[in-house]
Write a protein that holds these residues in place. Structure first.
Motif: not given
Length: 495
Positions: A364-374, A376-393
């Motif tokens: 789920g790191v590489i995403t088109t979610s509208s909650s965070e804007a890219a 440019s384009g539509s996709y971006k890499a969104w690491l963390d942001g859950y408010g819980t203990a998380t490690t994203d790579t």
């Protein structure tokens, strides 16, 4: 297609626009020495560099007061917005306050009675949580486990700042002074007992000298973000013997009067594994003259005979990374920039518009979610942001051609619900070799660096020309408030 995340990161919109502060003048207190050394104010740091000062080895015994603050582990508990060195109590408070005012530095102290560890997740002051570890005139030998911890920390990319004092400076009368403690670390550490840093502490007591800096206009310690270094002061201290045959990267930067080469070095740097080391031959230069009552102190920080503030601060920045790369463990066979190179951008799918293609990423790191804007384009890499203990790579391997100059760039947006100046959630940008070992931690960002919009970050990777490396981002989030690290429009350009 990326996996949709659940439940998604209750964002705070403009939460914590805590961007890096512009640097105040680096001279704290009188500040005359640094002000005289350079008219250029240091720029704000782009990343949060985490610095841990030790206070477990009798650093306050006798007349010593080698602490940045009496509030430990967090000096901000004494004053969260210090403006003068007396806002924090300790003979090293000028050093600490200067870094705090510079922005981009997160400071902690390992309090008395604690143990130096590396890889202990239950210790908030574990060395793995820091970029630089300062041992300011230690007067108690490190235990076998502590020595291993320090060496592994450096070997894996950490910065170690050692400060010695003169022979027979045993402040707590336990039979071992700082030259004894440091030489023991270098020869009996259980990781590499064969002079790993390429220097040893001389058993001398030099009453007074004004060591001068070598001529090296490109050296980042002598000519760094906090000014130019011309010299230092020696007031009952010692020197070092350099052994380039044991470590070719050892380098003397300042020498006592009449000395040069492998003897008489007063300040030296070296590397070990992926990490960096600096050592100073006297505690007087970092003493700011004020501290806890009952101590006899000396203001070397502002002594006009040296540029000690610039030296301490530049060295701290260099040890922490500060936007530069650590030399690779295996030097490239062809010097970077030394041959013919075809200009190109090497990363595949650099803007993530093909989803996860060519990237290795957490679900789920590489995403088109509208909650965070890219960016440019539509996709971006969104690491963390859950408010819980998380490690994203997020990572991609790339071969950098020999003979090329190389530069990594990416756009980064940090959004957080955290407040204050403590780094709870972090993003590391690293370079790994083909075996997965860290060659360099390019930068560590945190919730403290949150700001509206994207900011472009850039790092020189020319040192890795001729190698296949992995560019890796690791986001680590705590168990409470969210921090989102959003990356887009990456590039690894060669020329």
């Amino acid at each position: 297609m990326p996996v949709s995340r659940v439940p998604r990161r209750a964002l705070t919109g403009a939460a914590a626009a805590l961007g890096v502060l512009a640097l105040a003048a680096a001279g704290i207190g009188g500040g005359a020495a640094l002000a005289a050394s350079s008219s250029q104010a240091a720029p704000a740091a782009a990343a949060t560099h985490r610095v841990l000062f030790d206070n477990t080895k009798a650093e306050t015994a006798g007349n010593a007061d080698w602490i940045i603050s009496t509030s430990q582990p967090d000096p901000l508990g004494q004053d969260s917005t210090p403006n003068a060195e007396t806002d924090w109590t300790g003979a090293l408070s000028s050093w600490g306050v200067a870094l705090q005012k510079a922005g981009g530095y997160s400071l902690n102290t390992l309090p008395s009675g604690r143990t130096i560890t590396y890889g202990n997740s239950s210790n908030a002051q574990d060395l793995s949580n820091f970029d630089t570890f300062v041992l300011p005139e230690p007067n108690v030998k490190l235990s076998a486990a502590e020595k291993t911890a320090v060496m592994k920390f450096v070997q894996n990319g950490g910065g170690l700042f050692l400060i010695s004092d003169h022979n027979n400076s045993d402040r707590n009368n336990d039979g071992c002074d700082s030259p004894c403690v440091i030489n023991d670390l270098l020869t009996n550490n259980g990781v590499d007992n064969t002079d790993p840093f390429g220097f040893s502490v001389d058993l001398l007591d030099i009453s007074t000298d004004n060591p001068r800096a070598i001529s090296d206009s490109s050296n980042p310690v002598l000519h760094g973000p906090f000014g130019n270094v011309t010299g230092s002061i020696l007031r009952d201290g010692t020197t070092f013997t350099l052994k380039p045959g044991d470590n070719a990267n050892v380098k003397g930067l300042l020498y006592k009067a009449g000395a040069s080469g492998n003897t008489g070095a007063f300040f030296a740097t070296s590397t070990f594994g992926s990490g960096r080391v600096a050592i100073w031959g006297d505690s007087s230069p970092v003493d700011d003259g004020t501290g806890q009552s009952g101590n006899t102190l000396y203001d070397g920080w502002n002594d006009p005979a040296g540029t000690d503030a610039a030296l301490a601060l530049n060295a701290t920045a260099w040890l922490a990374g500060n936007g530069t790369t650590t030399p690779p463990t295996t030097p490239p066979t062809t010097p970077p920039g030394g041959g013919t190179c075809t200009a190109a951008q090497l990363l595949a799918n650099p803007g993530f518009e093909s989803g996860a293609s060519s990237w290795s990423a957490s679900s789920g790191v590489i995403t088109t979610s509208s909650s965070e804007a890219a960016h440019s384009g539509s996709y971006k890499a969104w690491l963390d942001g859950y408010g819980t203990a998380t490690t994203d790579t997020l990572s991609q391997s790339v071969a950098i051609p020999a003979g090329c100059a190389a530069r990594l760039t990416f756009w980064l947006h940090i959004d957080t619900a955290e407040t204050g100046s403590t780094a709870y959630d972090t993003l590391k940008a690293q370079v790994l070799n083909s075996s997965g070992s860290v060659l360099s931690t390019l930068a560590t960002y945190s919730n403290v660096n949150a700001a509206s919009g994207y900011q472009q970050r850039g790092f020189d990777l020319s040192a890795y020309a001729g190698q296949t490396v992995t560019v890796k981002f690791t986001g680590t989030e705590g168990s409470k408030l969210q921090t989102s690290f959003v990356i887009d429009d990456t590039a690894l350009s060669v020329s």
